[in-house]
Design a protein around this motif. Structure first.
Motif, mmCIF file in Angstrom:
data_model
loop_
_atom_site.group_PDB
_atom_site.id
_atom_site.type_symbol
_atom_site.label_atom_id
_atom_site.label_comp_id
_atom_site.label_asym_id
_atom_site.label_seq_id
_atom_site.Cartn_x
_atom_site.Cartn_y
_atom_site.Cartn_z
ATOM 1 N N ALA A 20 1.956 -1.887 -2.758
ATOM 2 C CA ALA A 20 2.402 -0.565 -3.199
ATOM 3 C C ALA A 20 2.970 -0.631 -4.608
ATOM 4 O O ALA A 20 4.032 -0.081 -4.893
ATOM 5 C CB ALA A 20 3.442 -0.017 -2.218
ATOM 6 N N GLU A 22 3.711 -0.047 -8.479
ATOM 7 C CA GLU A 22 3.782 1.122 -9.365
ATOM 8 C C GLU A 22 2.642 1.054 -10.364
ATOM 9 O O GLU A 22 2.173 -0.029 -10.669
ATOM 10 C CB GLU A 22 5.138 1.142 -10.079
ATOM 11 C CG GLU A 22 6.294 1.418 -9.147
ATOM 12 C CD GLU A 22 6.244 2.792 -8.492
ATOM 13 O OE1 GLU A 22 5.632 3.721 -9.069
ATOM 14 O OE2 GLU A 22 6.788 2.933 -7.404
ATOM 15 N N GLY A 25 1.665 3.261 -6.098
ATOM 16 C CA GLY A 25 2.158 3.053 -4.745
ATOM 17 C C GLY A 25 1.029 2.774 -3.769
ATOM 18 O O GLY A 25 -0.060 2.354 -4.151
ATOM 19 N N ALA A 26 1.275 3.014 -2.491
ATOM 20 C CA ALA A 26 0.294 2.763 -1.439
ATOM 21 C C ALA A 26 -0.328 4.083 -0.980
ATOM 22 O O ALA A 26 0.319 5.124 -1.026
ATOM 23 C CB ALA A 26 0.964 2.080 -0.254
ATOM 24 N N THR A 27 -1.552 4.004 -0.509
ATOM 25 C CA THR A 27 -2.191 5.209 0.027
ATOM 26 C C THR A 27 -1.796 5.398 1.488
ATOM 27 O O THR A 27 -1.483 4.433 2.199
ATOM 28 C CB THR A 27 -3.728 5.123 -0.050
ATOM 29 O OG1 THR A 27 -4.169 4.070 0.823
ATOM 30 C CG2 THR A 27 -4.201 4.861 -1.474
ATOM 31 N N GLU A 30 -3.987 3.313 3.880
ATOM 32 C CA GLU A 30 -3.656 1.891 4.024
ATOM 33 C C GLU A 30 -2.388 1.697 4.859
ATOM 34 O O GLU A 30 -2.305 0.771 5.669
ATOM 35 C CB GLU A 30 -3.524 1.223 2.663
ATOM 36 C CG GLU A 30 -4.836 1.089 1.926
ATOM 37 C CD GLU A 30 -5.909 0.369 2.746
ATOM 38 O OE1 GLU A 30 -5.630 -0.707 3.302
ATOM 39 O OE2 GLU A 30 -7.028 0.903 2.841
ATOM 40 N N ILE A 31 -1.408 2.571 4.663
ATOM 41 C CA ILE A 31 -0.210 2.497 5.491
ATOM 42 C C ILE A 31 -0.573 2.770 6.946
ATOM 43 O O ILE A 31 -0.104 2.083 7.859
ATOM 44 C CB ILE A 31 0.870 3.482 4.996
ATOM 45 C CG1 ILE A 31 1.366 3.060 3.614
ATOM 46 C CG2 ILE A 31 2.027 3.576 5.988
ATOM 47 C CD1 ILE A 31 2.223 4.093 2.925
ATOM 48 N N VAL A 63 10.769 -1.254 2.342
ATOM 49 C CA VAL A 63 10.160 -1.028 1.034
ATOM 50 C C VAL A 63 10.727 -2.054 0.064
ATOM 51 O O VAL A 63 11.940 -2.193 -0.056
ATOM 52 C CB VAL A 63 10.444 0.402 0.534
ATOM 53 C CG1 VAL A 63 9.842 0.618 -0.846
ATOM 54 C CG2 VAL A 63 9.907 1.425 1.533
ATOM 55 N N ASP A 66 7.191 -3.897 -4.688
ATOM 56 C CA ASP A 66 5.756 -3.647 -4.810
ATOM 57 C C ASP A 66 4.989 -3.710 -3.485
ATOM 58 O O ASP A 66 3.788 -3.864 -3.470
ATOM 59 C CB ASP A 66 5.132 -4.607 -5.824
ATOM 60 C CG ASP A 66 5.391 -6.060 -5.480
ATOM 61 O OD1 ASP A 66 6.069 -6.339 -4.473
ATOM 62 O OD2 ASP A 66 4.909 -6.915 -6.234
ATOM 63 N N THR A 67 5.706 -3.599 -2.362
ATOM 64 C CA THR A 67 5.049 -3.582 -1.055
ATOM 65 C C THR A 67 5.799 -2.681 -0.082
ATOM 66 O O THR A 67 6.966 -2.333 -0.294
ATOM 67 C CB THR A 67 4.984 -4.989 -0.405
ATOM 68 O OG1 THR A 67 6.303 -5.436 -0.134
ATOM 69 C CG2 THR A 67 4.257 -5.989 -1.276
ATOM 70 N N ILE A 68 5.095 -2.318 0.975
ATOM 71 C CA ILE A 68 5.712 -1.704 2.152
ATOM 72 C C ILE A 68 5.432 -2.667 3.289
ATOM 73 O O ILE A 68 4.277 -3.035 3.532
ATOM 74 C CB ILE A 68 5.131 -0.318 2.441
ATOM 75 C CG1 ILE A 68 5.439 0.625 1.272
ATOM 76 C CG2 ILE A 68 5.671 0.234 3.764
ATOM 77 C CD1 ILE A 68 4.737 1.956 1.345
#
Length: 79
Positions: A20, A22, A25-27, A30-31, A63, A66-68
């Motif tokens: 995720a 910047e 972020g993540a779509t 994908e989440i 969070v 750069d990831t979830i």
């Protein structure tokens, strides 16, 4: 004579990590895929049927920069 016992517990944390970074972020797709995979693994571990609701705290979302991260932790007696 002591009146206590002791035990050792082993914790296992399972994680699904969605990139995720910047600025985008993540779509949601994908989440959603990672969430579904984590939920399936949780159900498998606890032998829960697909039509049974999970408890609100079954999965945790973290969070980072750069990831979830979607995760759950299990505990078992150490061998």
């Amino acid at each position: 004579m002591p009146s206590f016992t002791s035990r050792t517990i082993t914790s296992t944390r399972r994680e699904w990590i969605v990139p995720a970074a910047e600025p985008w972020g993540a779509t949601g797709a994908e989440i959603g895929k990672a969430w579904s995979a984590a939920e399936a693994a949780y159900r498998e571990h606890y032998n829960l049927p697909a039509d049974r609701a999970l408890s609100d705290d079954a999965l945790r979302f973290h969070v980072t920069d750069d990831t979830i991260v979607i995760a759950f932790t299990t505990e078992e007696p150490a061998r």
